[in-house]
Write a protein that holds these residues in place. Structure first.
Motif, PDB file in Angstrom:
ATOM      1  N   PRO A 382       0.619  -1.104   0.213  1.00 24.15           N
ATOM      2  CA  PRO A 382      -0.214   0.092   0.533  1.00 24.15           C
ATOM      3  C   PRO A 382       0.863   1.650   0.231  1.00 24.15           C
ATOM      4  CG  PRO A 382      -0.697  -1.663   1.649  1.00 24.15           C
ATOM      5  CD  PRO A 382       0.420  -2.337   0.575  1.00 24.15           C
ATOM      6  N   VAL A 383       0.275   2.526  -0.565  1.00 27.30           N
ATOM      7  CA  VAL A 383       1.023   3.624  -0.738  1.00 27.30           C
ATOM      8  C   VAL A 383      -0.103   4.546  -0.170  1.00 27.30           C
ATOM      9  CG1 VAL A 383       2.066   4.999  -2.573  1.00 27.30           C
ATOM     10  CG2 VAL A 383       2.227   2.715  -3.170  1.00 27.30           C
ATOM     11  N   SER A 384       0.635   5.980   0.472  1.00 20.13           N
ATOM     12  CA  SER A 384      -0.057   6.431   1.590  1.00 20.13           C
ATOM     13  C   SER A 384       0.504   7.275   0.527  1.00 20.13           C
ATOM     14  CB  SER A 384      -0.119   6.338   3.225  1.00 20.13           C
ATOM     15  OG  SER A 384      -0.338   7.011   3.589  1.00 20.13           O
ATOM     16  N   ILE A 385      -0.361   8.545   0.346  1.00 21.42           N
ATOM     17  CA  ILE A 385      -0.545   9.914  -0.531  1.00 21.42           C
ATOM     18  C   ILE A 385      -0.865  11.173   0.260  1.00 21.42           C
ATOM     19  CG2 ILE A 385       0.220  11.280  -2.787  1.00 21.42           C
ATOM     20  CD1 ILE A 385      -0.142   8.049  -4.439  1.00 21.42           C
ATOM     21  N   PRO A 386       0.093  12.128   0.753  1.00 23.77           N
ATOM     22  CA  PRO A 386      -0.317  13.470   1.582  1.00 23.77           C
ATOM     23  C   PRO A 386      -1.463  14.202   0.606  1.00 23.77           C
ATOM     24  CG  PRO A 386       1.825  12.789   1.490  1.00 23.77           C
ATOM     25  CD  PRO A 386       1.623  11.986   0.150  1.00 23.77           C
ATOM     26  N   ILE A 387      -2.843  14.368   0.785  1.00 22.42           N
ATOM     27  CA  ILE A 387      -3.663  14.934   0.049  1.00 22.42           C
ATOM     28  C   ILE A 387      -3.103  16.309  -0.304  1.00 22.42           C
ATOM     29  CG2 ILE A 387      -5.267  16.466   0.006  1.00 22.42           C
ATOM     30  CD1 ILE A 387      -6.159  13.150   0.023  1.00 22.42           C
ATOM     31  N   SER A 388      -1.974  16.920  -0.257  1.00 20.04           N
ATOM     32  CA  SER A 388      -1.730  18.589  -0.398  1.00 20.04           C
ATOM     33  C   SER A 388      -0.435  17.577  -1.308  1.00 20.04           C
ATOM     34  CB  SER A 388      -0.684  19.126   1.055  1.00 20.04           C
ATOM     35  OG  SER A 388       0.422  18.216   1.390  1.00 20.04           O
ATOM     36  N   GLN A 389      -0.194  16.898  -1.982  1.00 23.52           N
ATOM     37  CA  GLN A 389       0.841  16.561  -2.839  1.00 23.52           C
ATOM     38  C   GLN A 389       0.090  15.842  -4.239  1.00 23.52           C
ATOM     39  OE1 GLN A 389       4.341  16.884  -2.891  1.00 23.52           O
ATOM     40  NE2 GLN A 389       3.328  18.061  -0.442  1.00 23.52           N
ATOM     41  N   ILE A 390      -0.833  16.043  -3.978  1.00 24.46           N
ATOM     42  CA  ILE A 390      -1.700  14.964  -4.593  1.00 24.46           C
ATOM     43  C   ILE A 390      -1.724  16.860  -6.299  1.00 24.46           C
ATOM     44  CG2 ILE A 390      -4.087  14.372  -6.366  1.00 24.46           C
ATOM     45  CD1 ILE A 390      -4.136  12.879  -3.469  1.00 24.46           C
ATOM     46  N   LEU A 391      -1.439  16.582  -7.319  1.00 22.35           N
ATOM     47  CA  LEU A 391      -1.947  17.388  -8.242  1.00 22.35           C
ATOM     48  C   LEU A 391      -3.095  16.699  -9.393  1.00 22.35           C
ATOM     49  CD1 LEU A 391      -0.736  19.547  -9.481  1.00 22.35           C
ATOM     50  CD2 LEU A 391       0.973  17.943 -11.135  1.00 22.35           C
ATOM     51  N   SER A 392      -3.878  15.492  -9.087  1.00 20.16           N
ATOM     52  CA  SER A 392      -4.888  15.070  -9.631  1.00 20.16           C
ATOM     53  C   SER A 392      -4.932  13.905 -10.197  1.00 20.16           C
ATOM     54  CB  SER A 392      -4.575  15.437 -11.453  1.00 20.16           C
ATOM     55  OG  SER A 392      -3.338  14.185 -12.209  1.00 20.16           O
ATOM     56  N   ARG A 393      -6.390  13.942 -10.014  1.00 19.97           N
ATOM     57  CA  ARG A 393      -6.352  11.723 -10.127  1.00 19.97           C
ATOM     58  C   ARG A 393      -7.426  11.404 -11.283  1.00 19.97           C
ATOM     59  NH1 ARG A 393      -8.950  10.846  -4.066  1.00 19.97           N
ATOM     60  NH2 ARG A 393     -10.814  12.246  -4.245  1.00 19.97           N
ATOM     61  N   LYS A 394      -6.924  10.512 -11.280  1.00 17.25           N
ATOM     62  CA  LYS A 394      -8.759  10.056 -12.470  1.00 17.25           C
ATOM     63  C   LYS A 394      -8.720   8.923 -12.541  1.00 17.25           C
ATOM     64  CE  LYS A 394      -5.547  10.691 -16.456  1.00 17.25           C
ATOM     65  NZ  LYS A 394      -5.331  10.755 -18.072  1.00 17.25           N
ATOM     66  N   ALA A 395      -9.672   8.515 -12.981  1.00 19.28           N
ATOM     67  CA  ALA A 395     -10.215   7.186 -13.249  1.00 19.28           C
ATOM     68  C   ALA A 395      -8.783   5.988 -14.354  1.00 19.28           C
ATOM     69  CB  ALA A 395     -11.716   6.870 -13.351  1.00 19.28           C
TER      70      ALA A 395
END
Length: 427
Positions: A382-395
């Motif tokens: 599992p990979v935990s990604i800080p919300i503040s570091q997310i640039l974009s997300r898509k299906a």
């Protein structure tokens, strides 16, 4: 009008014991020469319901196609005693010797076939020999469908000298592959007359079908193997041993390795098309003879356990497969394995997340909080990604389950895997 009239008379319940309300020779027999095949068929159906004594002699006297062939066909359909067969065979031979056009030959051959069936196993040696000689003189005519019927008839008659001619036709480069296979179908019924040259040519034909990786439907391998095994029975012991040495088991889909030697049976899975693989796994009895115990090991080898749970095996990063056979048929299960992106469950749909450091992570969402998004990549931790570091997300456009997982398995291993997945779970 003629067709409808004939059909209406048939529907009246006309029987051979009844006196017909028309003249069979003047009114019905001319329909057999009509240019429309449906009218000819209606005429035959009508004559079958009239006592053949009323029209037999006139029908036997017809000489021009298609009327003569149609007359022989309906005469064969109305034979009631075996003694009626020899006169008909003589008449059919006379029609053949008179010069039936190639396009009319199938009709006459059909009448011959039905007449021979009506002989009830009696082989009329003299007419059979004469008919075979006349047909052999015309084979091949250059029309594939006509040549197939000629080959079928020659094989049944076991005509002398037909065998080398059939072998030459089958092995000729110009003969279409489908016609070659049909000719082998005829040859495998012929037991006598095999000479060394013909035997060698047929062995080479089978070897060529391997080297060229001939393929067909789900039954193709079985039919070719059956032909091969029948052919082996006509070989002398020494030739049979030599043939078995060069081709110990017939595998039309054999794949050659870089060394030029055949790969082990079953190692050609990756070379099969999806359609061929589906046909094997759904239609071939051997695909249902897998071993669930071995399949448990295959479940791990194919990386199924990296994302799926089955009983106590694997991990739940994808759908639970413990009782999958109770929810899905084999065809649905194969769809999910062979084309995983065809239908993606919303519960297990993956997302593609891009971060500010230009990294892209694809996986199924495990959890999401105000501070972090946790993804489960396929086959990884599992990979935990800080919300503040997310640039974009898509299906993600494709399923996290990759295609081609079965390519590392032999056909037997795939059968074992399916046996494992389709087993009834214990209590």
């Amino acid at each position: 009008v003629q067709r409808r009239a004939a059909e209406a008379l048939v529907r009246t319940g006309l029987q051979p014991a009844m006196t017909p309300p028309f003249d069979p020779v003047a009114d019905a027999l001319p329909l057999l020469g009509h240019q429309d095949r449906y009218v000819r068929y209606a005429g035959r159906q009508l004559l079958r319901r009239v006592n053949r004594n009323h029209w037999r002699d006139a029908a036997m006297a017809l000489t021009t196609p298609p009327a003569a062939s149609e007359a022989q066909l309906v005469l064969a359909q109305t034979i009631r005693v075996p003694t009626a067969v020899p006169p008909m065979l003589d008449r059919q031979l006379a029609l053949l010797q008179a010069g039936v056009p190639d396009e009319a030959l199938p009709g006459l051959l059909r009448a011959m076939h039905l007449t021979m069936i009506r002989a009830e196993g009696v082989r009329h040696t003299a007419p059979y020999a004469a008919i075979g000689a006349a047909l052999l003189a015309r084979f091949p005519v250059g029309r594939p469908l006509v040549d197939r019927e000629l080959a079928r008839t020659l094989a049944f008659l076991d005509t002398p000298d037909a065998l080398p001619k059939l072998v030459a036709y089958m092995t000729a480069p110009a003969t279409h592959r489908e016609d070659q296979i049909f000719t082998m179908y005829c040859l495998h019924a012929m037991r006598a007359g095999w000479e060394p040259a013909e035997r060698k040519a047929v062995v080479q034909w089978f070897l060529a079908s391997q080297e060229q990786r001939w393929r067909g439907g789900a039954s193709f391998i079985g039919y070719m193997k059956d032909f091969w095994e029948h052919f082996l029975t006509v070989l002398p012991p020494d030739e049979r041993q030599a043939a078995e040495d060069v081709m110990p088991s017939f595998q039309p889909n054999v794949i050659l390795t870089s060394s030029g030697r055949p790969a082990p049976p079953g190692e050609d899975t990756a070379r099969l098309s999806q359609q061929e693989l589906r046909e094997y796994l759904t239609l071939d009895p051997m695909a249902y003879a897998g071993d669930a115990t071995r399949g448990e090991r295959v479940f791990d080898k194919a990386l199924c356990s990296a994302c799926h749970r089955s009983g106590t095996l694997g991990q739940e990063a994808g759908p639970d497969l413990t009782a999958v056979a109770q929810r899905f048929a084999r065809t649905d299960l194969l769809d999910a394995i062979l084309t995983p992106s065809k239908a993606i469950s919303e519960q297990w749909a993956s997302v593609e997340v891009a971060t500010r450091d230009k990294k892209v992570t694809v996986g199924v969402i495990v959890s999401e909080t105000a501070n972090a998004l946790t993804l489960q990549p396929i086959g990884g931790a599992p990979v935990s990604i800080p919300i503040s570091q997310i640039l974009s997300r898509k299906a993600a456009a494709v399923s996290p389950m990759p295609e081609g997982l079965l390519n590392v398995l032999t056909l037997r291993e795939i059968a074992d895997l399916l046996a494992f997945l389709e087993r009834t779970p214990g209590p």
